[in-house]
Design an enzyme around this catalytic site. Sequence first.
Site, short mmCIF file in Angstrom:
data_model
loop_
_atom_site.label_atom_id
_atom_site.label_comp_id
_atom_site.label_asym_id
_atom_site.label_seq_id
_atom_site.Cartn_x
_atom_site.Cartn_y
_atom_site.Cartn_z
N ALA A 1 77.57 -8.39 -33.44
CA ALA A 1 77.62 -8.53 -31.93
C ALA A 1 78.69 -9.66 -31.76
O ALA A 1 78.63 -10.39 -31.09
CB ALA A 1 76.27 -8.81 -31.31
N GLU B 1 101.42 -21.89 -35.93
CA GLU B 1 100.64 -21.85 -37.07
C GLU B 1 101.39 -21.80 -38.24
O GLU B 1 102.43 -21.15 -38.15
CB GLU B 1 99.36 -21.23 -36.87
N HIS C 1 86.61 -19.69 -46.15
CA HIS C 1 87.04 -19.52 -44.39
C HIS C 1 87.20 -17.87 -43.91
O HIS C 1 86.60 -17.26 -43.05
CB HIS C 1 88.34 -20.07 -44.19
N HIS D 1 90.40 -22.15 -46.10
CA HIS D 1 91.22 -23.18 -45.19
C HIS D 1 91.24 -24.51 -45.88
O HIS D 1 90.36 -25.06 -46.39
CB HIS D 1 90.50 -23.06 -43.81
N ARG E 1 98.58 -20.57 -46.16
CA ARG E 1 97.13 -21.47 -46.59
C ARG E 1 96.74 -21.44 -47.96
O ARG E 1 96.35 -22.54 -48.49
CB ARG E 1 96.00 -20.84 -45.70
N ALA F 1 84.47 -8.16 -32.64
CA ALA F 1 84.74 -6.78 -33.05
C ALA F 1 83.64 -5.90 -32.74
O ALA F 1 83.71 -4.81 -32.16
CB ALA F 1 84.77 -6.95 -34.53
N ARG G 1 95.72 -13.69 -45.52
CA ARG G 1 95.79 -13.42 -44.23
C ARG G 1 96.75 -14.49 -43.41
O ARG G 1 96.91 -15.68 -43.77
CB ARG G 1 94.47 -13.74 -43.58
N GLY H 1 91.42 -21.13 -33.87
CA GLY H 1 92.65 -20.41 -33.71
C GLY H 1 92.92 -19.70 -32.52
O GLY H 1 91.51 -18.94 -32.12
N GLY H 2 93.68 -18.87 -32.39
CA GLY H 2 94.14 -18.06 -31.41
C GLY H 2 94.25 -16.46 -31.82
O GLY H 2 93.72 -16.03 -32.92
N GLU I 1 86.33 -8.64 -39.57
CA GLU I 1 86.40 -9.09 -41.02
C GLU I 1 85.74 -8.25 -42.32
O GLU I 1 86.22 -8.18 -43.22
CB GLU I 1 85.82 -10.58 -40.81
N SER J 1 93.46 -12.56 -37.75
CA SER J 1 92.39 -11.73 -37.77
C SER J 1 91.59 -11.46 -36.36
O SER J 1 91.01 -10.34 -36.18
CB SER J 1 91.38 -12.88 -38.56
N LEU J 2 91.76 -12.24 -35.34
CA LEU J 2 91.21 -12.19 -34.08
C LEU J 2 91.84 -10.94 -33.40
O LEU J 2 91.15 -10.00 -32.84
CB LEU J 2 91.22 -13.32 -33.05
#
Length: 515
Positions: A17, A118, A337, A233, A278, A20, A372, A52-53, A361, A377-378
């Site tokens: 929950a 970023e 991360h 990260h 990264r 995603a 990535r 992050g966004g 994920e 990812s979001l």
Amino acid sequence: MTPTIMDIGGAPLIVGAGIAGLMTALHLAPEPVVLLSSTPLGTGGCSKFAQGGLAASLGCDDSRELHLSDTLAAGDGLCDQAAVRRMVEAAPKAIEDLERFGVAFDRGPDGALRLGLEAAHSCRRIVHAAGDATGRELVRALIAAVRRTASITILENMEARRLIVEDGAVVGVLAVGGTDVVTISTSRVVLATGGIGGLFCDTTNPLGSFGHGLALAACAGAELADLEFVQFHPTALDSPLRPMPLISEAVRGEGAVLINERGERFLADTPGGELAPRDVVARVVWHQIAAGRSVFLDASKCLGPSLGKRFPAIAQLCREAGIDPATEPIPVRPAAHYHMGGVAVDAAGRSSLNGLWACGEVACTGLHGANRLASNSLTEAVVTAAWVAESVAGASPDCRRRLFPALVPPRPDPSCIRPVVSHALGIIREGETLRKAAAALLSIAADNEAASDSAVVALMIAIAALRREESRGSHYRSDFPGRDADASPSRLTLRTAIQAAVALGWRAPTRSHVT
């Protein structure tokens, strides 16, 4: 024990929950759907920790082609270009969908979306909410939308323990809630269970995010992909707290620099500096720490007193640790991360197992490749949730009721394997260490004990890392530091992972999780 049968009338079941899972449920409306959460809604998982966004080509100096090329470059040759193109083209609409569900994104004085920068992005394209608390704002808004949606049934404090498979297809889920054991009869299951950071000692993920969904899929016989690629990260707050508080890459995007205890900016000669990919930054920081040096992120010159306004959550975390980030450098170190690997899925989110989808994920869509790109990812979770929902809605439910006598696996606990995973599967890897780790993990995976499911996932990652005899993206082998031009994405099932272990001379398990 014979579990109680829960009849959900042929509705699809979403396991997990976070963002995603919530988005998939919302996109399925008004079709009835059941959302399974192992904790009270909004209290578990990684989503709320995301500082992050979402990456989307919205600026006047940006384009979908530029977002595509940045993603492919970060993925280091292993992205599925068709999957990347489809995602970057859908990203702007995903922002609109989130606003429709009540997410309040940050905007400038002119009312336009405020775009951040970023690492490895060519321009500003990161959309944030509540400054550095994007995940928390998304979870807040999406939970409110889910609770308003009558077609979504929420089962809280209930944990999936096994996917039940008959004739190569999912027919139900074995779940435990308190002292109750139930089998939920359904032929449509969506895994949205997050990542694997909790398998490591140092992680920005909640310790409960230890690859549970991957274990469910693997033990059911599904194919997993790109498991060796684990992103660390570079700038987690170096403190005893677990999960380790994240110092967002966006702080470096505003000009913060990495220094050691001598005040040396050790990334000055690295292409891209603090905003290099990264994996590059994490390895350079790791080498500093391995040499006995302390590492700090210094934002005092670029942000100073304004840091508290621009990044309020980070400023508060630092103050709680006794640090004034406006005037003092912040102690940092790399931490596990994000997992680029996951359940292998097609463009609709379907796995190799009939009746099983994966989103977020826990899935491997081919978007991220070997490394990535920050804030993709979001975006991926939001975009692919719509595609998964469309596919699930188009699949015919099998409403036959079955009796499912089953052995109930113990509640997963990865604590005893964290040291093994952290030592062997960290930022720098080496073949002999991987082989020893895999041997230890195999014996744990073969037993029906609390650490077994976690050991299954870690074993598969170790085998994938052994098979990739090169260094690429987030996977670095000290014994194979070069890149193999012919290397390609990797895929594994639990059965083939065990076979690989046997081929290396390890004792085959007497019992297997494979159904």
